[in-house]
Design a protein around this motif. Structure first.
Motif, short mmCIF file in Angstrom:
data_model
loop_
_atom_site.label_atom_id
_atom_site.label_comp_id
_atom_site.label_asym_id
_atom_site.label_seq_id
_atom_site.Cartn_x
_atom_site.Cartn_y
_atom_site.Cartn_z
N MET A 168 -32.52 -8.65 -13.79
CA MET A 168 -33.29 -7.72 -12.98
C MET A 168 -33.44 -6.40 -13.73
SD MET A 168 -32.64 -6.80 -9.06
CE MET A 168 -32.66 -5.15 -8.54
N ILE A 169 -34.63 -5.86 -13.74
CA ILE A 169 -34.89 -4.59 -14.40
C ILE A 169 -34.43 -3.45 -13.51
CG2 ILE A 169 -36.68 -3.06 -15.28
CD1 ILE A 169 -38.32 -5.55 -15.94
N GLN A 170 -33.64 -2.56 -14.09
CA GLN A 170 -33.16 -1.39 -13.35
C GLN A 170 -34.25 -0.33 -13.34
OE1 GLN A 170 -30.26 -0.99 -11.73
NE2 GLN A 170 -29.79 -3.13 -12.19
N PRO A 171 -34.51 0.28 -12.20
CA PRO A 171 -35.52 1.36 -12.17
C PRO A 171 -35.02 2.57 -12.95
CG PRO A 171 -34.37 1.20 -10.07
CD PRO A 171 -33.89 0.05 -10.91
N ILE A 172 -35.95 3.27 -13.58
CA ILE A 172 -35.61 4.50 -14.29
C ILE A 172 -35.35 5.58 -13.25
CG2 ILE A 172 -36.48 6.33 -15.80
CD1 ILE A 172 -38.07 4.24 -17.27
N THR A 173 -34.22 6.22 -13.39
CA THR A 173 -33.94 7.34 -12.49
C THR A 173 -34.43 8.60 -13.17
OG1 THR A 173 -31.73 7.62 -13.41
CG2 THR A 173 -31.94 6.21 -11.48
N HIS A 174 -34.69 9.58 -12.39
CA HIS A 174 -35.14 10.83 -12.99
C HIS A 174 -34.34 11.99 -12.44
CE1 HIS A 174 -37.71 10.48 -9.39
NE2 HIS A 174 -37.68 11.79 -9.36
N GLN A 175 -34.35 13.05 -13.22
CA GLN A 175 -33.61 14.26 -12.88
C GLN A 175 -34.59 15.43 -12.90
OE1 GLN A 175 -30.68 15.17 -15.87
NE2 GLN A 175 -30.28 17.20 -15.08
N ILE A 176 -34.51 16.27 -11.90
CA ILE A 176 -35.34 17.47 -11.85
C ILE A 176 -34.67 18.56 -12.67
CG2 ILE A 176 -36.32 19.25 -10.32
CD1 ILE A 176 -37.50 16.34 -10.05
N ILE A 177 -35.45 19.20 -13.52
CA ILE A 177 -34.96 20.29 -14.36
C ILE A 177 -35.44 21.60 -13.74
CG2 ILE A 177 -34.97 21.30 -16.67
CD1 ILE A 177 -33.71 18.44 -16.48
N ASP A 178 -34.53 22.53 -13.58
CA ASP A 178 -34.86 23.82 -12.99
C ASP A 178 -34.00 24.88 -13.66
OD1 ASP A 178 -36.18 25.51 -11.01
OD2 ASP A 178 -34.22 25.66 -10.05
N THR A 179 -34.62 25.94 -14.12
CA THR A 179 -33.89 27.03 -14.76
C THR A 179 -34.47 28.37 -14.33
OG1 THR A 179 -33.21 28.02 -16.86
CG2 THR A 179 -35.33 26.88 -16.85
N LYS A 180 -33.61 29.34 -14.19
CA LYS A 180 -34.04 30.71 -13.88
C LYS A 180 -34.59 31.41 -15.12
CE LYS A 180 -32.22 31.15 -9.57
NZ LYS A 180 -33.02 30.32 -8.73
N SER A 181 -34.41 30.79 -16.31
CA SER A 181 -34.89 31.37 -17.56
C SER A 181 -36.39 31.18 -17.77
CB SER A 181 -34.13 30.77 -18.75
OG SER A 181 -32.76 31.10 -18.65
N ALA A 182 -37.00 30.44 -16.86
CA ALA A 182 -38.46 30.23 -16.88
C ALA A 182 -38.97 30.49 -15.47
CB ALA A 182 -38.79 28.81 -17.33
N PRO A 183 -40.26 30.78 -15.33
CA PRO A 183 -40.81 31.05 -13.99
C PRO A 183 -40.62 29.87 -13.05
CG PRO A 183 -42.41 31.58 -15.69
CD PRO A 183 -41.28 30.86 -16.37
N SER A 184 -40.37 30.17 -11.80
CA SER A 184 -40.29 29.13 -10.78
C SER A 184 -41.66 28.50 -10.60
CB SER A 184 -39.84 29.74 -9.45
OG SER A 184 -38.56 30.29 -9.57
N ALA A 185 -41.67 27.26 -10.17
CA ALA A 185 -42.93 26.58 -9.89
C ALA A 185 -43.68 27.34 -8.81
CB ALA A 185 -42.65 25.15 -9.43
N GLN B 179 -40.38 22.31 -12.51
CA GLN B 179 -40.56 22.85 -13.87
C GLN B 179 -40.62 21.71 -14.87
OE1 GLN B 179 -37.13 25.43 -14.08
NE2 GLN B 179 -38.41 27.27 -13.91
N ALA B 180 -39.76 20.71 -14.68
CA ALA B 180 -39.75 19.54 -15.56
C ALA B 180 -39.05 18.39 -14.86
CB ALA B 180 -39.06 19.85 -16.88
N VAL B 181 -39.33 17.19 -15.36
CA VAL B 181 -38.67 15.99 -14.88
C VAL B 181 -38.18 15.23 -16.10
CG1 VAL B 181 -38.96 13.81 -13.64
CG2 VAL B 181 -40.12 15.87 -12.82
N LYS B 182 -36.89 14.86 -16.05
CA LYS B 182 -36.31 14.04 -17.12
C LYS B 182 -36.20 12.62 -16.61
CE LYS B 182 -32.26 13.80 -20.11
NZ LYS B 182 -30.94 14.39 -20.41
N ALA B 183 -36.77 11.69 -17.35
CA ALA B 183 -36.71 10.26 -17.02
C ALA B 183 -36.24 9.53 -18.26
CB ALA B 183 -38.08 9.75 -16.58
#
Length: 131
Positions: free
Chosen positions: A1-18, A24-28
């Motif tokens: 069975m293929i495992q789904p890719i999980t993703h992580q939301i990237i958020d930093t105060k060093s860049a403008p908020s959405a 701001q970014a998504v890591k998959a």
């Protein structure tokens, strides 16, 4: 069975908020997708002055901050897309990229647009490969 890719939301105060319903970014897996960055100062949320060189610099500083928050750097970028309200400003983007990046350079596209959010003259997004 293929495992789904999980993703992580990237958020930093060093860049403008959405400024909308996005992250701001998504890591998959080993890929990071950085949302378009306009030249907003992360501290104030205001657009930097109208000088195109200052705007380009701020955009790349914002991209770099998000890349670092994701565990990478601009050296991990495999693709940029640059949006310009005046395509004649593209040589200025080239000059900054030559200063900020090392060879081999990532892929990129440049798109002339009629307008950008908040009256910005430049916007860029990026895809990083961390693996």
């Amino acid at each position: 069975m293929i495992q789904p890719i999980t993703h992580q939301i990237i958020d930093t105060k060093s860049a403008p908020s959405a400024i909308g319903p996005y992250s701001q970014a998504v890591k998959a897996g080993d890929a990071v997708y950085i949302s378009g960055q306009i030249p907003l100062d992360p501290a104030s949320g205001d657009l930097v002055d109208g000088d195109i060189d200052a705007q380009i610099e701020r955009v790349f500083d914002n991209l770099e901050a998000v890349a670092e928050a994701a565990g990478g750097s601009l050296a991990h970028v495999v693709k940029f897309t640059i949006y310009l309200t005046d395509i004649d400003d593209f040589p200025r983007v080239n000059a900054l990229m030559e200063r900020k990046l090392q060879k081999p350079y990532p892929a990129r596209a440049a798109v002339g647009v009629a307008a950008l959010p908040k009256g910005a003259r430049v916007e860029a997004d990026a895809i990083l490969a961390l693996g």
